[in-house]
Design a protein around this motif. Structure first.
Motif, mmCIF file in Angstrom:
data_model
loop_
_atom_site.group_PDB
_atom_site.id
_atom_site.type_symbol
_atom_site.label_atom_id
_atom_site.label_comp_id
_atom_site.label_asym_id
_atom_site.label_seq_id
_atom_site.Cartn_x
_atom_site.Cartn_y
_atom_site.Cartn_z
ATOM 1 N N ALA A 143 0.717 -1.519 -0.329
ATOM 2 C CA ALA A 143 -0.109 -0.174 0.111
ATOM 3 C C ALA A 143 1.417 0.760 0.025
ATOM 4 N N GLU A 144 2.063 1.510 0.177
ATOM 5 C CA GLU A 144 3.300 2.095 0.885
ATOM 6 C C GLU A 144 3.834 3.087 -0.921
ATOM 7 N N PHE A 145 3.577 1.649 -1.694
ATOM 8 C CA PHE A 145 4.014 2.163 -2.951
ATOM 9 C C PHE A 145 2.411 2.088 -4.031
ATOM 10 N N SER A 146 1.764 1.891 -3.898
ATOM 11 C CA SER A 146 0.294 1.898 -4.973
ATOM 12 C C SER A 146 -0.429 3.065 -3.742
ATOM 13 N N LYS A 147 0.234 3.859 -2.743
ATOM 14 C CA LYS A 147 -0.446 5.149 -2.769
ATOM 15 C C LYS A 147 -0.013 6.632 -4.057
ATOM 16 N N ARG A 181 5.994 23.573 1.693
ATOM 17 C CA ARG A 181 5.835 24.276 -0.086
ATOM 18 C C ARG A 181 6.145 22.691 -1.052
ATOM 19 N N GLY A 182 5.715 21.816 -0.792
ATOM 20 C CA GLY A 182 5.794 21.243 -2.055
ATOM 21 C C GLY A 182 3.924 21.497 -2.189
ATOM 22 N N LEU A 183 3.125 22.335 -1.095
ATOM 23 C CA LEU A 183 1.989 23.043 -1.865
ATOM 24 C C LEU A 183 2.784 24.481 -2.609
ATOM 25 N N ARG A 184 3.492 25.163 -2.532
ATOM 26 C CA ARG A 184 4.336 26.206 -3.427
ATOM 27 C C ARG A 184 4.891 25.280 -4.330
ATOM 28 N N THR A 185 5.373 24.847 -4.197
ATOM 29 C CA THR A 185 5.601 23.732 -5.964
ATOM 30 C C THR A 185 4.387 23.398 -6.621
ATOM 31 N N ALA A 186 3.688 23.730 -6.359
ATOM 32 C CA ALA A 186 2.174 22.886 -6.942
ATOM 33 C C ALA A 186 1.482 23.951 -7.391
ATOM 34 N N ILE A 187 1.469 25.157 -7.075
ATOM 35 C CA ILE A 187 1.391 26.538 -7.019
ATOM 36 C C ILE A 187 2.270 26.851 -8.479
ATOM 37 N N ALA A 188 3.456 26.653 -8.138
ATOM 38 C CA ALA A 188 4.395 27.332 -8.970
ATOM 39 C C ALA A 188 4.822 26.636 -10.282
ATOM 40 N N VAL A 189 4.327 25.745 -10.489
ATOM 41 C CA VAL A 189 4.745 24.547 -11.688
ATOM 42 C C VAL A 189 3.818 25.296 -13.143
ATOM 43 N N ARG A 190 4.079 25.414 -13.747
ATOM 44 C CA ARG A 190 3.213 25.265 -15.108
ATOM 45 C C ARG A 190 2.326 24.381 -16.013
ATOM 46 N N ASP A 191 2.670 23.983 -15.937
ATOM 47 C CA ASP A 191 1.407 22.032 -16.425
ATOM 48 C C ASP A 191 0.210 22.213 -15.412
ATOM 49 N N SER A 192 -0.715 21.495 -15.743
ATOM 50 C CA SER A 192 -1.531 21.183 -14.980
ATOM 51 C C SER A 192 -1.986 19.996 -14.241
ATOM 52 N N PHE A 193 -0.948 18.764 -14.837
ATOM 53 C CA PHE A 193 -0.362 17.771 -14.772
ATOM 54 C C PHE A 193 0.171 17.983 -12.848
ATOM 55 N N GLY A 194 1.663 18.563 -13.843
ATOM 56 C CA GLY A 194 2.877 19.007 -12.516
ATOM 57 C C GLY A 194 1.706 19.778 -11.286
ATOM 58 N N LYS A 195 0.725 20.221 -11.630
ATOM 59 C CA LYS A 195 0.113 21.241 -10.732
ATOM 60 C C LYS A 195 -1.249 20.092 -9.590
ATOM 61 N N LEU A 196 -1.130 19.466 -9.978
ATOM 62 C CA LEU A 196 -2.099 18.463 -9.458
ATOM 63 C C LEU A 196 -1.541 17.262 -8.659
ATOM 64 N N LEU A 197 0.020 16.857 -9.498
ATOM 65 C CA LEU A 197 0.167 16.121 -8.581
ATOM 66 C C LEU A 197 1.567 16.311 -7.605
ATOM 67 N N ALA A 198 1.926 17.341 -7.694
ATOM 68 C CA ALA A 198 2.909 17.879 -6.196
ATOM 69 C C ALA A 198 1.394 18.477 -4.862
ATOM 70 N N ALA A 199 0.433 19.335 -5.724
ATOM 71 C CA ALA A 199 -0.622 19.058 -4.530
ATOM 72 C C ALA A 199 -0.930 17.916 -3.435
ATOM 73 N N GLY A 200 -1.213 16.677 -5.218
ATOM 74 C CA GLY A 200 -1.875 15.234 -4.612
ATOM 75 C C GLY A 200 -0.010 14.841 -3.779
ATOM 76 N N LEU A 201 1.033 15.023 -3.894
ATOM 77 C CA LEU A 201 1.776 14.614 -2.823
ATOM 78 C C LEU A 201 2.097 14.327 -1.971
ATOM 79 N N ALA A 202 1.926 16.792 -1.370
ATOM 80 C CA ALA A 202 2.500 16.730 -0.665
ATOM 81 C C ALA A 202 0.413 16.764 0.929
ATOM 82 N N SER A 203 -0.422 16.738 -0.272
ATOM 83 C CA SER A 203 -1.853 16.767 0.794
ATOM 84 C C SER A 203 -2.286 14.876 1.382
ATOM 85 N N THR A 204 -1.044 14.177 0.359
ATOM 86 C CA THR A 204 -1.380 13.028 1.038
ATOM 87 C C THR A 204 0.005 12.963 2.541
#
Length: 469
Positions: free
Chosen positions: A187-191, A372-395
């Motif tokens: 499950a650790e890798f599944s997330k 800092r992870g959420l700031r990365t999500a705000i700063a990155v330019r592509d939509s996939f990167g925004k969602l992935l960074a926000a998801g990683l930080a939120s997790t």
């Protein structure tokens, strides 16, 4: 014919990469970790042995190698991410060694016991971090394999439920894959795989989640036929809770999905519907399954059975009470009285020996990392990167809340581990891979745009005006 003199072209100085600041912070983390280890040894009357120096040198060499990988392949990455994780990992190693000593495992030479094993897993985790930073040149490549990641993540979640209890069950939860001489918590890798899948689907199917439906109480509800992805995530989370008896993973994955949906759509209605479904599933599971009832009843009143089901929670509360504001001091408490203190309840051990003050400092480190992870999500330019960074930080934020809430009796105990601090190879390696992806996205967000990649002047001006409005 005269020619007008041309004005000199101003060349902007290169942006600082802040890698030297990262190296300095890594040295600071090494100093704190070394001092903490020396305090434990002194207070436990173990003496200051020369073989402890090899662990300090190994720690420095390990994270210096990770720093060099970031310096070479992701030079514009956030300089705070790696040092914070290095400090958390180092404090976790010290606390695990402290718990080894309290259990009577006085090993020679070196740290010994589970601390030696955790040091080995740290080596594997940092190596995985470095390889991910080196070979994942662009995080957007992950979006091409979104569905493969989703399928692999689901398979990893299902496998423990299909295995016999002797190969998958521990402490009542079927979350392991045990092989001769080796075990893994999939499950650790599944997330991580499911977060990549969620981000890829939300980018490619955004219109499905933003379709207008009825307006109720100021909220725009989705159309009934668009609820299929949410229902699928709900069924998967309830299935994990029921068949694998793993409330923590169920809540973590489902909450992460809801966060990503909200970030992608900016509609609170998805969150309201999702929470209502999870609450309904939890109530049904409580009335149908004994293990869910036991977990909830232990949460409501652990002192009803202090020598049985509530023993672990009672001992955790006593540890926090003993620590008080400033703690008993590293090596002076009795954290070994809490069962599974090095895994699920390492926060209780920190609270006893470092007190509220030290625990708040540890939680602040996590908070800075998440921000800092959420700031990365705000700063990155592509939509996939925004969602992935926000998801990683939120997790990370959700997992930390679940862990701390469980050991302090704020919510039912779940059995999740504290990222980078708790003992466990699967958790440590998976979280280092998560950090590497976040570092790679951070590099893309902070690196300067080349002239060939810049937008035309009119489009840039228009974008700037829109952003200001």
């Amino acid at each position: 014919m005269t020619t007008q003199p041309q004005s000199p072209v101003a060349i902007a100085p290169p942006l600082p990469t802040r890698r030297n600041a990262e190296l300095l912070l890594l040295g600071f983390a090494a100093v704190i970790t070394t001092l903490a280890l020396l305090l434990v040894e002194a207070n436990q009357e173990q003496g200051l042995r020369w073989d402890l120096l090899q662990y300090t040198v190994a720690y420095l060499a390990l994270f210096t190698g990770a720093h060099l990988a970031v310096r070479r392949f992701a030079p514009y990455a956030d300089p705070l991410l790696l040092p914070i994780v290095a400090l958390l990992n180092g404090l976790g190693l010290v606390m695990i060694h402290r718990l080894d000593l309290s259990s009577g495992e006085l090993m020679s030479p070196g740290l010994g016991g589970t601390a030696n094993q955790q040091m080995l897993w740290t080596l594997v985790g940092v190596l995985g971090f470095s390889l991910t930073v080196i070979f994942l040149r662009d995080h957007r490549l992950l979006s091409r394999f979104g569905y493969i990641c989703g399928l692999t993540g689901l398979v990893l979640l299902i496998i423990p439920a299909l295995l016999p209890a002797s190969m998958s069950e521990q402490n009542g939860a079927k979350i392991w894959i045990r092989l001769p001489g080796f075990s893994i918590q999939p499950a650790e890798f599944s997330k991580i795989l499911l977060l990549v899948f969620f981000a890829a689907v939300l980018v490619s199917k955004r219109s499905l989640f933003t379709s207008a439906g009825k307006h109720v109480f100021g909220m725009t509800l989705p159309r009934p036929r668009d609820l299929a992805p949410l229902l699928a995530a709900w069924i998967a989370s309830v299935g994990v809770m029921v068949f694998e008896k793993d409330l923590g993973t169920s809540l973590l994955l489902y909450a992460s999905f809801l966060v990503l949906v909200y970030v992608a759509t900016d509609r609170i209605s998805w969150v309201v519907i999702g929470l209502a479904l999870f609450a309904a599933g939890s109530v049904i599971a409580y009335h149908l399954f004994d293990h869910v009832q036991t977990r909830v009843q232990t949460w409501l009143d652990p002192f009803a059975d202090p020598e049985g089901a509530g023993y672990q929670m009672v001992q955790s509360l006593f540890s926090f009470a003993t620590g008080g504001i400033f703690g008993t001091g590293l090596g002076n408490g009795q954290p070994g009285t809490v069962p599974a203190a090095s895994t699920d309840f390492i926060i209780a051990a920190v609270g006893e020996e470092l007190g509220l003050f030290g625990l708040a400092a540890v939680l602040m480190l996590y908070t800075i990392l998440i921000v800092r992870g959420l700031r990365t999500a705000i700063a990155v330019r592509d939509s996939f990167g925004k969602l992935l960074a926000a998801g990683l930080a939120s997790t990370l934020a959700i997992q930390l809340f679940i862990v701390v809430g469980g050991v302090t009796k704020l919510i039912p105990l779940t059995g999740l581990t504290t990222p980078w601090m708790s003992y466990g190879g699967s958790s440590l390696v998976a979280n280092y891979v998560l950090l590497a992806i976040l570092v790679r996205i951070s590099h893309s967000a902070r690196r300067p745009i080349l002239p060939s990649q810049a937008a035309p002047p009119i489009a840039s001006a228009r974008t700037e005006v829109i952003e200001k409005v």
